[in-house]
Design a protein around this motif. Structure first.
Motif, short mmCIF file in Angstrom:
data_model
loop_
_atom_site.label_atom_id
_atom_site.label_comp_id
_atom_site.label_asym_id
_atom_site.label_seq_id
_atom_site.Cartn_x
_atom_site.Cartn_y
_atom_site.Cartn_z
N PRO A 11 0.83 -1.22 0.00
CA PRO A 11 0.06 -0.05 -0.04
C PRO A 11 0.89 1.32 0.13
O PRO A 11 0.31 2.37 -0.30
CB PRO A 11 -0.94 -0.23 1.47
CG PRO A 11 -0.03 -1.01 2.08
CD PRO A 11 0.62 -1.93 1.12
N LEU A 12 2.21 1.08 0.50
CA LEU A 12 2.78 2.49 0.46
C LEU A 12 3.90 2.34 -0.62
O LEU A 12 5.10 3.08 -0.51
CB LEU A 12 3.66 2.64 1.79
CG LEU A 12 2.74 2.40 2.99
CD1 LEU A 12 3.46 2.72 4.23
CD2 LEU A 12 1.77 3.53 2.86
N TYR A 34 -1.36 1.76 8.01
CA TYR A 34 -2.98 2.10 7.76
C TYR A 34 -3.11 3.56 7.40
O TYR A 34 -3.55 4.08 6.49
CB TYR A 34 -3.91 1.49 8.59
CG TYR A 34 -5.20 1.72 8.36
CD1 TYR A 34 -5.90 1.32 7.08
CD2 TYR A 34 -6.27 2.72 8.89
CE1 TYR A 34 -7.28 1.45 6.75
CE2 TYR A 34 -7.43 3.10 8.57
CZ TYR A 34 -8.14 2.47 7.27
OH TYR A 34 -9.39 2.65 7.12
N SER A 89 -1.57 5.27 4.52
CA SER A 89 -1.95 4.55 3.20
C SER A 89 -3.12 5.53 2.64
O SER A 89 -3.56 6.58 3.43
CB SER A 89 -2.53 3.19 3.27
OG SER A 89 -3.82 3.35 3.88
N GLU A 90 -3.71 5.21 1.63
CA GLU A 90 -4.64 6.14 0.90
C GLU A 90 -6.08 5.34 0.99
O GLU A 90 -7.03 5.86 0.74
CB GLU A 90 -4.39 6.10 -0.61
CG GLU A 90 -3.34 6.81 -0.99
CD GLU A 90 -3.13 6.90 -2.60
OE1 GLU A 90 -3.99 7.01 -3.19
OE2 GLU A 90 -1.96 6.64 -2.92
N ASN A 91 -6.37 4.31 1.83
CA ASN A 91 -7.32 3.34 2.22
C ASN A 91 -8.21 3.88 3.51
O ASN A 91 -8.73 3.29 4.11
CB ASN A 91 -6.88 2.10 2.18
CG ASN A 91 -6.17 1.73 1.26
OD1 ASN A 91 -6.48 2.10 0.18
ND2 ASN A 91 -5.15 0.65 1.32
#
Length: 274
Positions: free
Chosen positions: A2-3, A253, A256-258
């Motif tokens: 995710p990164l 988390y 991240s972009e989530n």
């Protein structure tokens, strides 16, 4: 991962929670700027990150030195083409013999059925006991945040994660009023900065940690009596300290972009503060 494609600056990255966060973000694909005041621990975490195939820029910097912080952030942005994530983890923590004595007195006060009485902690603090928390724990967070925002705002992207404490949102760490006040300042700074920079797509949150099994806390437990340990664990409903890796997963988390979080104080603490 995710990164992937992101660069993360992690302060206090040499050991404990900072090391766990830096390594977890490297696992998640980020290149790392590892900042720490100690050369030996910095060298170790740099080796770990590079062994994962990620780039790592070690920076031996005291975050209470504004000029040194500015140089570190500018060099990192130049080397990696931008700064996307900042984790303000570097901190001075209560670990002196006097502070351990206050901690034990506090835990016993909360867990032993005795007549209520003053702990005498606040009136016993010398000026230096109060002042020592501010340079790293508050000023350092601001210096790093301001320097990183100079790069994040023009690129219209950023994630800032401040490491606060349950001491800053409750009386759960009242054995150290100066530390509690500094961590409360970090929580307040988080909210204000989050509102300021949200329009630039920079999300700012804080993790208000409960007990973390870091080297200073493990050193305290190594010398504590069975009664003192039981007093501590009685205050944590799940009956144990959190691991650095558990906290690091939350940091990944938030980096991240989530998610849709900003200005939040999130407190993993095993139920110590509910």
């Amino acid at each position: 991962m995710p990164l992937s494609g992101r660069t993360a600056v992690v302060t206090g990255a040499g050991q404990g929670l900072g090391r766990a966060i830096a390594v977890a973000m490297a696992h998640a694909g980020a290149d790392i700027v590892a900042c720490d005041i100690r050369h030996d621990t910095l060298a170790t975490v740099t080796y770990e990150i590079r062994a994962l195939g990620r780039r790592c820029l070690p920076a031996q910097v005291d975050v209470s030195d504004r000029a040194a912080v500015d140089r570190m952030i500018d060099e990192a942005a130049d080397r990696f083409g931008g700064i996307h994530i900042l984790v303000n983890n570097a901190a001075v923590v209560p670990s002196s013999p006097a502070e351990e004595a206050r901690r034990n007195r506090h835990y016993a006060h909360l867990t032993t059925p005795v007549e209520r009485q003053t702990l005498g902690i606040t009136t016993s603090l010398a000026d230096e006991d109060w002042l020592k928390w501010w340079d790293v724990n508050v000023h350092g967070v601001f210096w790093c945040t301001r320097a990183a925002l100079r790069h994040m705002q023009p690129q219209r992207y950023g994630r800032i994660i401040n490491i606060s404490s349950i001491a800053g949102i409750s009386a759960a760490s009242a054995h150290s009023p100066g530390y509690s006040a500094a961590k409360a300042a970090v929580a307040g700074l988080t909210k204000t900065v989050a509102l300021d920079v949200a329009g630039a797509n920079v999300l700012v949150n804080a993790i208000a940690c409960g007990g973390v099994a870091t080297p200073p806390f493990q050193a305290y437990l190594a010398t504590a009596t069975a009664e003192q340990k039981n007093s501590l664990y009685q205050l944590i409903p799940v009956g144990r300290l959190g691991t650095p890796e558990e906290y690091a997963s939350l940091a990944v988390y938030l980096a991240s972009e989530n998610h849709y979080l900003t200005g939040q104080i999130i407190s993993p603490n095993g139920g110590a503060v509910i």
